[in-house]
Design an enzyme around this catalytic site. Structure first.
Site, short mmCIF file in Angstrom:
data_model
loop_
_atom_site.label_atom_id
_atom_site.label_comp_id
_atom_site.label_asym_id
_atom_site.label_seq_id
_atom_site.Cartn_x
_atom_site.Cartn_y
_atom_site.Cartn_z
N ASN A 1 1.17 -1.98 -0.04
CA ASN A 1 0.59 0.47 -0.06
C ASN A 1 0.78 1.17 -0.02
OD1 ASN A 1 0.75 -1.38 2.74
ND2 ASN A 1 -1.79 -1.59 2.65
N THR B 1 3.17 -7.40 -1.27
CA THR B 1 2.97 -8.36 1.00
C THR B 1 2.49 -8.76 1.07
OG1 THR B 1 2.10 -7.14 2.43
CG2 THR B 1 0.47 -6.70 0.41
N ASP C 1 1.90 -9.28 4.30
CA ASP C 1 0.24 -9.11 4.73
C ASP C 1 -0.89 -9.33 4.20
OD1 ASP C 1 2.91 -8.37 6.00
OD2 ASP C 1 1.65 -6.24 6.24
N GLU D 1 1.81 -9.87 16.10
CA GLU D 1 2.59 -8.78 16.24
C GLU D 1 2.09 -6.64 15.97
OE1 GLU D 1 5.29 -7.54 12.71
OE2 GLU D 1 3.65 -6.58 11.58
N LEU E 1 11.46 -15.41 8.80
CA LEU E 1 11.56 -16.65 8.10
C LEU E 1 10.18 -16.12 7.42
CD1 LEU E 1 12.73 -18.23 11.65
CD2 LEU E 1 13.86 -17.67 9.23
N GLN E 2 9.34 -15.49 7.93
CA GLN E 2 8.16 -16.60 7.09
C GLN E 2 7.85 -15.00 6.06
OE1 GLN E 2 5.25 -13.65 9.86
NE2 GLN E 2 7.08 -13.09 10.74
O1 F6P Z 1 5.44 -5.04 5.13
C1 F6P Z 1 5.19 -6.11 5.19
C2 F6P Z 1 6.68 -6.58 6.83
O2 F6P Z 1 6.38 -7.34 6.16
C3 F6P Z 1 5.18 -6.61 7.87
O3 F6P Z 1 4.40 -7.30 8.24
C4 F6P Z 1 6.22 -5.96 9.19
O4 F6P Z 1 5.20 -4.72 9.87
C5 F6P Z 1 7.21 -5.29 7.88
O5 F6P Z 1 7.27 -5.93 6.52
C6 F6P Z 1 8.16 -5.29 9.13
O6 F6P Z 1 9.08 -4.73 8.29
P1 F6P Z 1 10.85 -4.39 8.95
O7 F6P Z 1 11.74 -5.98 8.41
O8 F6P Z 1 11.17 -3.51 7.70
O9 F6P Z 1 10.78 -4.23 9.95
#
Ligand code: F6P
Length: 419
Positions: free
Chosen positions: A117, A145, A147, A250, A305-306
């Site tokens: 987004n 994404t 997400d 999270e 990892l995910q």
């Molecule tokens: O935008 C995808 C994402 O994996 C989110 O799920 C997560 O909050 C964020 O990126 C973490 O980002 P970074 O690795 O920059 O901390």
């Protein structure tokens, strides 16, 4: 575009990487070449790198069919990614002029941006600027994404592979929990990404199958988190089972919007889009439980990892990521601009989905949440509708190309030094 000699294309990757984002890159490249474009440039670290004049000619990277196959199986953003927010046009027109000067110098006809987004905000602003400045460069977004929270699309590439990894890992962790007897029982808390939306966390329920009960509770950010109810739930579960496994997002937060991860005076890092880094939710909750219940606890943060687990990628996801890259390129070639490619699902079983293009202004900066009715009334699990939705997206395997027992990724000598 008819009647005009085709020139060049530029493609970038932006936001959090995924196991499928490079398959979209391969799809953009393949379609651009098939449609007669001369060169396909890749921005290094997205728009941020482009502003600094950093890009490569992708033909030096995807030289053979094997390179393309390796790229599809390579996790993370091959070209490097960024979280860079373009200012509003009226706040820094000089920056936009600079970007368009670079694009004109490279004789770019089509600009494809693979991202989520926030990245679609970049496509929105650049396509708007093209209109006011009279440029005929086309700007098209390619969704990505883990997400899965982009508006107007059934799902996003990257989600299926992450969901498959989460379902698999949660199942393996549950097995591990069975094996050792612990005096007061044990609680394993698994922290899963997805700051605003619970699509990924809900995928923990995929572990539930004939040979596994699945996680004992799932907490999504769509429902306010109640610490007392959570502790009571864990106590009740421990009366019935020696080992319980709880999946938490999270992004879970209390009714006042305070993230659980902040309750522990967690990390203070904030990115260019104002997002706080969320980490430590499982660690905090497991500390609370060990204090309240006195049981053994374990915190598992799936973290990167995910989104990097290409060895466990979903075949549907990798193929769709390739397809959507091609669809974005086709849309730009046929004159679309200020658009993003979306998936439209026509059937769950057999699974069928096609692509369309939608106005990026209706997508950028928006968040698509898990519908409340796909979460149980008490807010601690997902419903069968959620499972029907997610299951097709995790089907099939890709098969890593193994060398010396370890998956091989695309690698061009010296390229890593440029990133
Ligand atoms: O935008 C995808 C994402 O994996 C989110 O799920 C997560 O909050 C964020 O990126 C973490 O980002 P970074 O690795 O920059 O901390």
């Amino acid at each position: 575009m008819k009647g005009k000699e085709k020139r060049n294309v530029i493609v970038g990757q932006s936001g959090g990487p995924t196991a499928a984002i490079n398959s979209s890159l391969a799809g953009v490249y393949r379609t651009a070449i098939d449609r007669g474009y001369k060169k396909v440039y890749g921005m290094l670290h997205g728009i941020q790198g482009l502003v600094e004049g950093r890009y490569v000619d992708l033909s030096e990277h995807i030289r053979t069919g094997l390179d393309a196959e390796l790229l599809k199986r390579t996790p993370s953003a091959y070209l490097g990614s960024c979280r860079f927010k373009l200012p509003e046009i009226h706040d820094d027109q000089a920056l936009y002029d600079k970007i368009f000067e670079i694009l004109d110098r490279l004789e770019i006809d089509c600009f494809i941006y693979i991202g989520g987004n926030d990245s679609m905000d970049t496509i929105k602003k650049l396509s708007d600027y093209a209109i006011v400045s009279g440029s005929d460069i086309r700007f098209v977004g390619c969704p990505k994404t883990i997400d899965n929270d982009l508006a107007l699309t059934d799902h996003t590439p990257g989600y299926g592979s992450a969901a498959k990894y989460i379902g698999t890992s949660v199942k393996e962790i549950i097995r591990d929990g069975w094996s050792l007897e612990t005096e007061h029982g044990q609680v394993i808390i698994i922290e899963i990404m997805g700051r605003d939306a619970g699509w990924l966390t809900g995928a923990a329920a995929l572990a539930r199958s004939e040979d596994c009960d699945g996680p004992d509770a799932i907490y999504l950010p769509e429902v306010d988190f109640d610490m007392e109810a959570f502790i009571k739930k864990c106590k009740d579960l421990l009366k019935k089972k020696a080992s319980i496994v709880i999946a938490v997002s999270e992004g879970i937060h209390d009714k006042d919007g305070k993230y659980v991860s902040e309750m522990d005076n967690g990390v203070e890092y904030v990115d260019a889009f104002g997002h706080k880094q969320l980490t430590g939710t499982a660690r905090y909750l497991s500390t609370v439980l060990s204090q309240e219940i006195g049981c053994k606890t374990r915190a598992v943060e799936l973290s990167t990892l995910q989104r990097a687990a290409s060895h466990c990628a979903s075949r549907v996801d990798i193929l769709e990521a390739f397809e959507v890259g091609g669809a974005a390129m086709k849309a730009a070639d046929e004159g679309d601009t200020g658009k993003m490619v979306v998936f439209v699902r026509t059937s769950d079983d057999p699974y069928q989905a096609g692509t369309e293009v939608k106005d990026v202004h209706k997508i950028a900066n928006d968040v698509r949440l898990v519908p409340r009715e796909w979460i149980t009334k008490d807010g601690t699990y997902v419903t069968s509708e959620f499972m029907t939705y997610v299951r097709p997206l995790i089907q099939g395997d890709v098969g890593s190309i193994m060398v010396d027992g370890i998956p091989r990724h695309l690698w061009v000598p010296g390229f890593q030094d440029l990133l």
